[in-house]
Design a protein around this motif. Structure first.
Motif, mmCIF file in Angstrom:
data_model
loop_
_atom_site.group_PDB
_atom_site.id
_atom_site.type_symbol
_atom_site.label_atom_id
_atom_site.label_comp_id
_atom_site.label_asym_id
_atom_site.label_seq_id
_atom_site.Cartn_x
_atom_site.Cartn_y
_atom_site.Cartn_z
ATOM 1 N N LEU A 285 -4.037 61.933 12.589
ATOM 2 C CA LEU A 285 -4.491 62.231 11.234
ATOM 3 C C LEU A 285 -3.331 62.044 10.270
ATOM 4 O O LEU A 285 -2.231 62.549 10.518
ATOM 5 N N THR A 286 -3.583 61.318 9.209
ATOM 6 C CA THR A 286 -2.608 61.149 8.133
ATOM 7 C C THR A 286 -3.288 61.505 6.827
ATOM 8 O O THR A 286 -4.394 61.029 6.552
ATOM 9 N N LEU A 287 -2.655 62.345 6.054
ATOM 10 C CA LEU A 287 -3.153 62.714 4.728
ATOM 11 C C LEU A 287 -2.102 62.361 3.697
ATOM 12 O O LEU A 287 -0.920 62.656 3.885
ATOM 13 N N GLY A 288 -2.532 61.744 2.606
ATOM 14 C CA GLY A 288 -1.694 61.541 1.443
ATOM 15 C C GLY A 288 -2.238 62.431 0.337
ATOM 16 O O GLY A 288 -3.438 62.422 0.072
ATOM 17 N N LEU A 289 -1.374 63.231 -0.265
ATOM 18 C CA LEU A 289 -1.815 64.160 -1.303
ATOM 19 C C LEU A 289 -1.054 63.917 -2.590
ATOM 20 O O LEU A 289 0.083 63.430 -2.576
ATOM 21 N N ARG A 290 -1.671 64.286 -3.708
ATOM 22 C CA ARG A 290 -0.985 64.237 -4.995
ATOM 23 C C ARG A 290 -1.328 65.506 -5.765
ATOM 24 O O ARG A 290 -2.385 66.100 -5.571
ATOM 25 N N LYS A 291 -0.418 65.898 -6.613
ATOM 26 C CA LYS A 291 -0.627 67.105 -7.397
ATOM 27 C C LYS A 291 -1.277 66.708 -8.722
ATOM 28 O O LYS A 291 -0.774 65.839 -9.430
ATOM 29 N N GLU A 292 -2.424 67.320 -9.001
ATOM 30 C CA GLU A 292 -3.145 67.095 -10.259
ATOM 31 C C GLU A 292 -3.399 68.442 -10.912
ATOM 32 O O GLU A 292 -4.031 69.310 -10.297
ATOM 33 N N GLU A 293 -2.900 68.604 -12.109
ATOM 34 C CA GLU A 293 -3.089 69.847 -12.862
ATOM 35 C C GLU A 293 -2.706 71.071 -12.031
ATOM 36 O O GLU A 293 -3.409 72.085 -12.003
ATOM 37 N N GLY A 294 -1.591 70.961 -11.309
ATOM 38 C CA GLY A 294 -1.080 72.075 -10.545
ATOM 39 C C GLY A 294 -1.708 72.295 -9.179
ATOM 40 O O GLY A 294 -1.325 73.209 -8.459
ATOM 41 N N ARG A 295 -2.687 71.461 -8.790
ATOM 42 C CA ARG A 295 -3.366 71.616 -7.499
ATOM 43 C C ARG A 295 -3.142 70.374 -6.648
ATOM 44 O O ARG A 295 -3.155 69.255 -7.148
ATOM 45 N N TRP A 296 -2.991 70.580 -5.331
ATOM 46 C CA TRP A 296 -2.872 69.454 -4.412
ATOM 47 C C TRP A 296 -4.260 68.930 -4.094
ATOM 48 O O TRP A 296 -5.165 69.697 -3.776
ATOM 49 N N VAL A 297 -4.439 67.613 -4.219
ATOM 50 C CA VAL A 297 -5.707 66.969 -3.872
ATOM 51 C C VAL A 297 -5.429 65.842 -2.880
ATOM 52 O O VAL A 297 -4.361 65.221 -2.908
ATOM 53 N N VAL A 298 -6.391 65.601 -2.003
ATOM 54 C CA VAL A 298 -6.249 64.536 -1.012
ATOM 55 C C VAL A 298 -6.518 63.206 -1.701
ATOM 56 O O VAL A 298 -7.585 62.994 -2.273
ATOM 57 N N ALA A 299 -5.543 62.317 -1.656
ATOM 58 C CA ALA A 299 -5.686 60.985 -2.235
ATOM 59 C C ALA A 299 -6.032 59.951 -1.171
ATOM 60 O O ALA A 299 -6.627 58.927 -1.473
ATOM 61 N N HIS A 300 -5.669 60.234 0.081
ATOM 62 C CA HIS A 300 -5.942 59.299 1.180
ATOM 63 C C HIS A 300 -6.020 60.102 2.473
ATOM 64 O O HIS A 300 -5.223 61.005 2.701
ATOM 65 N N GLU A 301 -7.002 59.753 3.315
ATOM 66 C CA GLU A 301 -7.176 60.428 4.600
ATOM 67 C C GLU A 301 -7.499 59.367 5.643
ATOM 68 O O GLU A 301 -8.342 58.510 5.420
ATOM 69 N N HIS A 302 -6.813 59.434 6.772
ATOM 70 C CA HIS A 302 -7.024 58.432 7.819
ATOM 71 C C HIS A 302 -7.028 59.124 9.179
ATOM 72 O O HIS A 302 -6.102 59.854 9.506
ATOM 73 N N HIS A 303 -8.093 58.883 9.956
ATOM 74 C CA HIS A 303 -8.201 59.391 11.328
ATOM 75 C C HIS A 303 -8.249 58.182 12.256
ATOM 76 O O HIS A 303 -8.929 57.208 11.951
#
Length: 107
Positions: free
Chosen positions: A72-90
């Motif tokens: 599992l690989t997750l790429g996250l970015r911070k938007e308006e102070g919250r972490w959101v998943v930008a990319h997910e790969h299984h």
């Protein structure tokens, strides 16, 4: 998201992402679980990556194929102070003995 089951070109957008979960929850209701074996997180101010190695399956699937690990690989970015998943790969590693992916059975 790039998941193990199709579509292989990935799932884009929240509505499409939400559609993939009912079959997963049905499989999980049969006793499937995830066991995280390794987890590494690298985070900066506004971007982060998480890499994990998991055992995943029902009790029978895990007993039949104890060597199989889900990556599992997750790429996250911070938007308006919250972490959101930008990319997910299984994915499962390729099995050179069978020339097929090493996959755990899923509906």
């Amino acid at each position: 998201m790039f998941d193990v089951p199709p579509p292989y070109q990935g799932v884009r957008g929240l509505a499409a992402y939400q559609e993939v979960w009912p079959p997963f929850f049905a499989w999980q209701a049969q006793g499937a679980c995830f066991e995280i074996e390794e987890l590494e997180i690298t985070a900066g101010e506004d971007a982060a990556f998480a890499f994990a190695l998991l055992r995943c399956g029902t009790e029978e699937e895990l007993a039949d194929r104890p060597e199989v690990r889900l990556r599992l690989t997750l790429g996250l970015r911070k938007e308006e102070g919250r972490w959101v998943v930008a990319h997910e790969h299984h994915s499962f590693p390729h099995d050179p003995e069978t020339d097929r992916p090493k996959t755990a059975p899923r509906p």
